[in-house]
Motif scaffolding. Structure first.
Motif, PDB file in Angstrom:
ATOM      1  N   THR A 174       0.556 -28.038  52.902  1.00 50.48           N
ATOM      2  CA  THR A 174       1.140 -26.708  52.779  1.00 50.48           C
ATOM      3  C   THR A 174       0.263 -25.867  51.861  1.00 50.48           C
ATOM      4  OG1 THR A 174       2.501 -27.403  50.894  1.00 50.48           O
ATOM      5  CG2 THR A 174       3.488 -27.600  53.088  1.00 50.48           C
ATOM      6  N   ARG A 232       1.646 -23.919  49.495  1.00 49.24           N
ATOM      7  CA  ARG A 232       2.358 -23.716  48.242  1.00 49.24           C
ATOM      8  C   ARG A 232       2.790 -25.065  47.682  1.00 49.24           C
ATOM      9  NH1 ARG A 232       6.667 -19.121  49.481  1.00 49.24           N
ATOM     10  NH2 ARG A 232       7.136 -20.537  51.163  1.00 49.24           N
ATOM     11  N   SER A 233       2.997 -25.101  46.387  1.00 53.47           N
ATOM     12  CA  SER A 233       3.332 -26.366  45.751  1.00 53.47           C
ATOM     13  C   SER A 233       4.831 -26.606  45.611  1.00 53.47           C
ATOM     14  CB  SER A 233       2.675 -26.453  44.367  1.00 53.47           C
ATOM     15  OG  SER A 233       3.183 -25.436  43.540  1.00 53.47           O
ATOM     16  N   TYR A 281       0.895 -30.054  48.939  1.00 55.70           N
ATOM     17  CA  TYR A 281       0.086 -28.907  48.538  1.00 55.70           C
ATOM     18  C   TYR A 281      -1.397 -29.272  48.561  1.00 55.70           C
ATOM     19  CZ  TYR A 281      -1.466 -24.924  45.691  1.00 55.70           C
ATOM     20  OH  TYR A 281      -2.106 -23.811  45.222  1.00 55.70           O
TER      21      TYR A 281
END
Length: 109
Positions: free
Chosen positions: A19, A21-22, A37
């Motif tokens: 992804t 984002r974390s 992430y």
């Protein structure tokens, strides 16, 4: 490490879902051993893929034997004569005169 050993034992190859984002995956049960992430996983991915690349010689060879030598030790024999020794244990182990480290593996012929 245990999950990687299972992948090796059954002839799987690693994969990652990434992804941008974390954030944690909301309202889900995340069954995989790594985060998603990309920025946090890039180094881990490289290390895992490098480790699995060492087994590329057996990827096209059929597994002809799968043995449970003990609670923690497995021996996988391939059609080309290669043998993969896997140790799930916390202590080093030995089979066939070949040593394998704790939670490690060794490929030999």
């Amino acid at each position: 490490q245990q999950e990687k050993l299972r992948w090796l034992e059954y002839g799987s190859v690693p994969f990652f879902l990434l992804t941008t984002r974390s954030e944690r995956l909301k309202n889900s049960v995340w069954p995989y051993p790594f985060g998603t992430y990309y920025a946090e996983q890039e180094q881990t991915m490289r290390e895992v893929y490098d480790e699995f690349a060492a087994l590329s010689s057996v990827y096209r060879s059929a597994m002809v034997r799968h043995e449970r030598l003990s609670e923690t030790l497995r021996r996988i024999t391939y059609a080309d004569g290669s043998v993969l020794l896997l140790n799930y244990g916390a202590e080093a182990a030995e089979a066939d005169g070949v040593a394998v480290g704790a939670e490690g593996w060794t490929l030999y012929s």
